[in-house]
Design an enzyme around this catalytic site. Structure first.
Site, short mmCIF file in Angstrom:
data_model
loop_
_atom_site.label_atom_id
_atom_site.label_comp_id
_atom_site.label_asym_id
_atom_site.label_seq_id
_atom_site.Cartn_x
_atom_site.Cartn_y
_atom_site.Cartn_z
CG HIS A 1 32.84 -19.44 -14.64
ND1 HIS A 1 33.04 -20.67 -14.08
CD2 HIS A 1 33.98 -18.74 -14.45
CE1 HIS A 1 34.26 -20.72 -13.56
NE2 HIS A 1 34.85 -19.56 -13.78
CD GLU B 1 38.53 -21.04 -16.27
OE1 GLU B 1 39.25 -20.89 -15.28
OE2 GLU B 1 37.38 -20.57 -16.33
#
Length: 206
Positions: A67, A123
């Site tokens: 992430h 993302e």
């Protein structure tokens, strides 16, 4: 319709570490609980970190890795789920989105032995918590190319069965059109998961 890996749960909840055990106790068993970070698989004095064994002890069976909001080393080998984040705004404007995403995917592919336990999430960094969302066309373009990369570099079976989900300010207003794209297998939802519109996001793919 592409086959979906039978070992991959349909729903995941990714609570902060302090609430993993609480979440596992409260949620239906068919909903998987995942950690938000995992450190190295080897033992050692990594004060304040959480290891794969700790995560399993708390009742979680998956973990988000890579992430962009997390810094420092993370473990890919030996973990249960690999997270792919996308490009920065500068990289998109420079036209190197594909290069960035493929380089990230190769790092994952080089360390994955069992693709049945992998979910990939695209993302774009410029869409994280900004309220900006990639257009359905932009998201589908990356998802489609990513699936094509898996076909060329791993196998056609992996390309067809691996779930590729989208994250990046998904809302009730944007979810349906995003969900209609052929290579969109679900969403990684942030702030909107705490709002009533989360129900619309859950149902968007139906």
């Amino acid at each position: 319709m592409r086959p979906r890996c039978q070992q991959t749960p349909r729903w995941f909840v990714h609570p902060p570490t302090a609430y993993i055990d609480f979440s596992r106790q409260k949620l239906d068993p068919k909903i998987a609980v995942a950690a938000q970070k995992c450190y190295k698989v080897t033992n050692g004095a990594f004060t304040g970190e959480i290891s794969p064994d700790m995560i399993k002890d708390l009742g979680a069976t998956w973990v988000v890795l890579g992430h962009s909001e997390r810094s420092g080393p993370c473990a890919i080998r030996g973990a249960w789920s690999d997270r792919l984040h996308g490009e920065t705004l500068d990289e998109r404007e420079a036209g190197i989105t594909e290069k960035v995403v493929f380089e990230q995917t190769k790092v994952i592919a080089d360390n994955v032995k069992d693709w049945n336990k992998v979910v990939l999430a695209y993302e774009p960094v410029w869409a994280i918590g900004t309220g900006k969302t990639a257009t359905p066309k932009q998201a589908q373009e990356v998802h489609g190319k990513l699936r094509g990369w898996l076909k060329s570099n791993v196998s056609d079976a992996v390309a067809q069965s691996t779930r590729i989900i989208y994250g990046g300010s998904v809302t009730g207003a944007t979810c349906k059109e995003l969900a209609s794209q052929p290579d969109m297998d679900g969403f990684l939802v942030g702030d909107a998961s705490l709002k009533p519109e989360f129900v619309d996001i859950i149902n968007a793919k139906q």
